[in-house]
Design a protein around this motif. Structure first.
Motif, PDB file in Angstrom:
ATOM      1  N   LEU A  14       5.026  -5.799   1.101  1.00 11.95           N
ATOM      2  CA  LEU A  14       5.180  -4.576   0.319  1.00 11.95           C
ATOM      3  C   LEU A  14       6.531  -3.895   0.517  1.00 11.95           C
ATOM      4  CD1 LEU A  14       1.619  -3.091   0.609  1.00 11.95           C
ATOM      5  CD2 LEU A  14       2.759  -3.743  -1.500  1.00 11.95           C
ATOM      6  N   TYR A  63       5.703   3.179  -7.419  1.00 14.02           N
ATOM      7  CA  TYR A  63       4.815   2.719  -6.357  1.00 14.02           C
ATOM      8  C   TYR A  63       3.550   3.559  -6.348  1.00 14.02           C
ATOM      9  CZ  TYR A  63       3.053   1.874  -1.607  1.00 14.02           C
ATOM     10  OH  TYR A  63       2.268   1.565  -0.527  1.00 14.02           O
ATOM     11  N   GLN A 104      -0.321   3.701  -4.403  1.00 16.24           N
ATOM     12  CA  GLN A 104      -1.213   3.205  -3.352  1.00 16.24           C
ATOM     13  C   GLN A 104      -2.530   3.962  -3.473  1.00 16.24           C
ATOM     14  OE1 GLN A 104       0.487   3.296   0.603  1.00 16.24           O
ATOM     15  NE2 GLN A 104      -1.500   3.560   1.574  1.00 16.24           N
ATOM     16  N   SER A 105      -3.639   3.239  -3.467  1.00 22.01           N
ATOM     17  CA  SER A 105      -4.951   3.867  -3.598  1.00 22.01           C
ATOM     18  C   SER A 105      -5.836   3.454  -2.428  1.00 22.01           C
ATOM     19  CB  SER A 105      -5.605   3.450  -4.921  1.00 22.01           C
ATOM     20  OG  SER A 105      -6.923   3.948  -5.004  1.00 22.01           O
ATOM     21  N   LEU A 155      -8.443  -1.113  -0.728  1.00 28.24           N
ATOM     22  CA  LEU A 155      -7.020  -0.802  -0.710  1.00 28.24           C
ATOM     23  C   LEU A 155      -6.357  -1.413  -1.939  1.00 28.24           C
ATOM     24  CD1 LEU A 155      -6.273  -1.652   3.033  1.00 28.24           C
ATOM     25  CD2 LEU A 155      -7.085   0.514   2.060  1.00 28.24           C
ATOM     26  N   TYR A 156      -5.491  -0.649  -2.574  1.00 24.89           N
ATOM     27  CA  TYR A 156      -4.837  -1.100  -3.792  1.00 24.89           C
ATOM     28  C   TYR A 156      -3.378  -0.657  -3.768  1.00 24.89           C
ATOM     29  CZ  TYR A 156      -3.475  -1.137  -8.743  1.00 24.89           C
ATOM     30  OH  TYR A 156      -2.802  -1.335  -9.924  1.00 24.89           O
ATOM     31  N   TYR A 157      -2.478  -1.555  -4.193  1.00 23.65           N
ATOM     32  CA  TYR A 157      -1.053  -1.255  -4.260  1.00 23.65           C
ATOM     33  C   TYR A 157      -0.498  -1.796  -5.574  1.00 23.65           C
ATOM     34  CZ  TYR A 157      -1.839  -0.885   0.764  1.00 23.65           C
ATOM     35  OH  TYR A 157      -2.344  -0.560   1.997  1.00 23.65           O
ATOM     36  N   SER A 176      -4.536  -6.049  -3.825  1.00 18.31           N
ATOM     37  CA  SER A 176      -5.754  -5.331  -3.492  1.00 18.31           C
ATOM     38  C   SER A 176      -6.520  -6.082  -2.412  1.00 18.31           C
ATOM     39  CB  SER A 176      -6.642  -5.152  -4.727  1.00 18.31           C
ATOM     40  OG  SER A 176      -7.020  -6.410  -5.272  1.00 18.31           O
ATOM     41  N   PHE A 181       0.983   4.032   5.448  1.00 16.29           N
ATOM     42  CA  PHE A 181       1.857   4.080   4.278  1.00 16.29           C
ATOM     43  C   PHE A 181       2.864   2.942   4.344  1.00 16.29           C
ATOM     44  CE2 PHE A 181       5.855   5.867   2.398  1.00 16.29           C
ATOM     45  CZ  PHE A 181       5.456   5.782   1.074  1.00 16.29           C
ATOM     46  N   CYS A 187       6.660   8.079  -4.822  1.00 12.17           N
ATOM     47  CA  CYS A 187       5.550   7.225  -4.431  1.00 12.17           C
ATOM     48  C   CYS A 187       4.291   8.083  -4.553  1.00 12.17           C
ATOM     49  CB  CYS A 187       5.687   6.773  -2.973  1.00 12.17           C
ATOM     50  SG  CYS A 187       7.282   6.086  -2.540  1.00 12.17           S
ATOM     51  N   ILE A 240       0.119   8.307  -3.475  1.00 12.30           N
ATOM     52  CA  ILE A 240      -1.046   7.811  -2.744  1.00 12.30           C
ATOM     53  C   ILE A 240      -2.278   8.511  -3.295  1.00 12.30           C
ATOM     54  CG2 ILE A 240      -2.174   7.589  -0.512  1.00 12.30           C
ATOM     55  CD1 ILE A 240       0.517   7.720   0.826  1.00 12.30           C
TER      56      ILE A 240
END
Length: 213
Positions: free
Chosen positions: A8, A23, A25-26, A36-38, A88, A116, A152, A154
């Motif tokens: 990442l 970017y 992020q979840s 987790l998701y990016y 993910s 992070f 970014c 989150i």
């Protein structure tokens, strides 16, 4: 699993050198597992301006994706307007794998810690800083302008934390850096300006701290 996510920051830096990268992020929790998701993408116009081919990026990434761990997925983002990747994973919070645990959120007292940019955040901050410290004043100013306008994000599911108080990066010199948070309905959205990440050695960028109200 952590080896999977180390890509990442490397991808993030390579795209940032070309222009502002998006970017997201979840972090969520469902059916007894963390989700987790990016998503990391860049405008195809920016690829064109940089005389770069998104396909070269995909080939490089996918060469490291041959042994994805169970519960992890990689997908291309390849639309008319943008190119990038989605990553993910589903991870059991009771996992005994130490590398897995390092990318999971955890709580201590009235605070929750959100990893992070899993991977080498020091190298990431160093490379971003170099963009804004060019000997060419015009190049440096343009880099700062691009990084100032990009963020970014989150997303934190309210199923994990129904309310938040302050959100911040821990200061290495005793002074923390407050981050804005917005109510997105089913999630809270924490926004992090790219330009903040150039301040290497000032804050602890490997995790975001969320305190209860």
């Amino acid at each position: 699993m952590r080896r999977f996510f180390r890509m990442l920051p490397l991808l993030f830096v390579s795209l940032s050198f070309m222009s502002c990268v998006d970017y997201v992020q979840s972090i969520g929790y469902k059916n007894g597992k963390y989700h987790l998701y990016y998503k990391i993408t860049l405008s195809k116009m920016m690829f064109s301006l940089a005389e770069a081919d998104p396909e070269d990026l995909f080939r490089e990434i996918e060469s490291d994706m041959s042994d994805l761990p169970p519960g992890a997925e990689y997908r291309r983002v390849d639309t008319d307007l943008e190119a990038g990747i989605e990553l993910s994973a589903e991870i059991d919070p009771k996992t005994a794998d130490e590398d897995d645990r390092k990318i999971l959120p955890f709580s201590e007292g009235n605070r929750m810690y959100l990893p992070f940019l899993p991977g080498s955040t020091d190298d990431f901050s160093k490379n971003l800083s170099e963009m804004t410290e060019s000997d060419d004043d015009m190049t440096s100013a343009m880099a700062k302008a691009m990084l100032s306008s990009a963020k970014c994000r989150i997303l934190l599911s309210k199923k994990m934390l129904p309310a938040v108080g302050t959100v911040y990066f821990e200061g290495l010199g005793g002074q923390d850096c407050s981050l804005p948070v917005f109510d997105y309905g089913e999630s809270f959205c924490i926004e992090i300006p790219f330009i903040l990440l150039t301040e290497k050695g000032k804050y602890k960028f490997d995790r975001v701290v969320v305190s209860l109200p």
